[in-house]
Design a protein around this motif. Structure first.
Motif, PDB file in Angstrom:
ATOM      1  N   HIS A 134       0.874  -1.168   0.000  1.00 44.10           N
ATOM      2  CA  HIS A 134       0.000   0.000   0.000  1.00 44.10           C
ATOM      3  C   HIS A 134       0.913   1.221   0.000  1.00 44.10           C
ATOM      4  O   HIS A 134       1.569   1.502   0.996  1.00 44.10           O
ATOM      5  CB  HIS A 134      -0.921   0.009   1.225  1.00 44.10           C
ATOM      6  CG  HIS A 134      -1.693  -1.257   1.377  1.00 44.10           C
ATOM      7  ND1 HIS A 134      -2.767  -1.571   0.580  1.00 44.10           N
ATOM      8  CD2 HIS A 134      -1.521  -2.304   2.208  1.00 44.10           C
ATOM      9  CE1 HIS A 134      -3.228  -2.762   0.928  1.00 44.10           C
ATOM     10  NE2 HIS A 134      -2.490  -3.224   1.909  1.00 44.10           N
ATOM     11  N   ASP A 167      -1.314   6.321  -4.737  1.00 45.01           N
ATOM     12  CA  ASP A 167      -2.201   5.388  -4.028  1.00 45.01           C
ATOM     13  C   ASP A 167      -2.221   4.006  -4.683  1.00 45.01           C
ATOM     14  O   ASP A 167      -3.236   3.566  -5.221  1.00 45.01           O
ATOM     15  CB  ASP A 167      -3.610   5.975  -3.933  1.00 45.01           C
ATOM     16  CG  ASP A 167      -4.475   5.212  -2.948  1.00 45.01           C
ATOM     17  OD1 ASP A 167      -3.926   4.661  -1.978  1.00 45.01           O
ATOM     18  OD2 ASP A 167      -5.699   5.150  -3.174  1.00 45.01           O
ATOM     19  N   ASN A 211      -1.947  -0.105  -4.597  1.00 42.34           N
ATOM     20  CA  ASN A 211      -2.286  -1.206  -3.690  1.00 42.34           C
ATOM     21  C   ASN A 211      -2.308  -2.528  -4.440  1.00 42.34           C
ATOM     22  O   ASN A 211      -2.808  -2.588  -5.557  1.00 42.34           O
ATOM     23  CB  ASN A 211      -3.686  -0.990  -3.094  1.00 42.34           C
ATOM     24  CG  ASN A 211      -3.816   0.347  -2.430  1.00 42.34           C
ATOM     25  OD1 ASN A 211      -3.345   0.535  -1.322  1.00 42.34           O
ATOM     26  ND2 ASN A 211      -4.436   1.294  -3.109  1.00 42.34           N
TER      27      ASN A 211
END
Length: 182
Positions: free
Chosen positions: A15, A169, A171
């Protein structure tokens, strides 16, 4: 049917949002794998931290994001860091990308360790993305195959360009599996 879905195995520790003061990122040249060259340093040159002076739209997540010059492959992981995965499982990598005004696409590539210090692209886990109108959330699905660890690389479709693409961002998630209905 939602009650029949569950996450099988371990969730990854992948992450990355680039909000840490010194995030663990690494970089190599896309053409030959040699070290990247920076004006100041990897953090200053690759992270955008001042949205009012940003080279593109305001970030869609948080205040910082990574800039990927066309000639480089940037990983949101340090040079010797790998994300643990379960072999032969389906994973999603989801991320924000912005290619507005770059004239090229962004590339996401998953690699696994090879012999020695080499890295091998995971079959079916490299894809180009275009987000010419600003930030969009994109998803790449891949099967881990025999890999027990993976590394994310971010790049551009034109590796000879002096332009750049942007990511944020990032992930990696294990795909949910459906239990057999009894």
């Amino acid at each position: 049917h939602l009650s029949n879905m569950n996450e099988v195995g371990i969730n990854t520790d992948a992450h990355y949002d680039f909000e840490d003061s010194v995030p663990a990122i690494s970089c190599k040249r896309a053409d030959n794998g040699s070290a990247c060259v920076f004006s100041k340093n990897i953090i200053t040159d690759l992270l955008v931290r001042e949205p009012e002076k940003a080279p593109n739209d305001y970030p869609a997540h948080g205040a910082s994001y990574v800039r990927v010059p066309g000639a480089y492959l940037v990983s949101p992981q340090s040079g010797n860091s790998w994300t643990t995965v379960i072999p032969n499982k389906e994973y999603f990598i989801n991320f924000l990308v912005n290619t507005k005004n770059s004239g090229m696409g962004a590339v996401v590539m998953m690699k696994k360790p090879g012999a020695g210090k080499s890295e091998i692209a995971i079959p079916g886990a490299t894809q180009s993305f275009y987000s010419n109108n600003g930030w969009t959330r994109q998803i790449l699905s891949f099967n881990s195959g025999v890999a027990t660890s993976v590394k994310i690389y971010l790049g551009a479709t034109d590796t000879t360009s002096d332009r750049q693409v942007f990511f944020d961002d990032i992930n990696i998630e294990l795909v949910l599996e459906v239990n057999a209905i009894s």
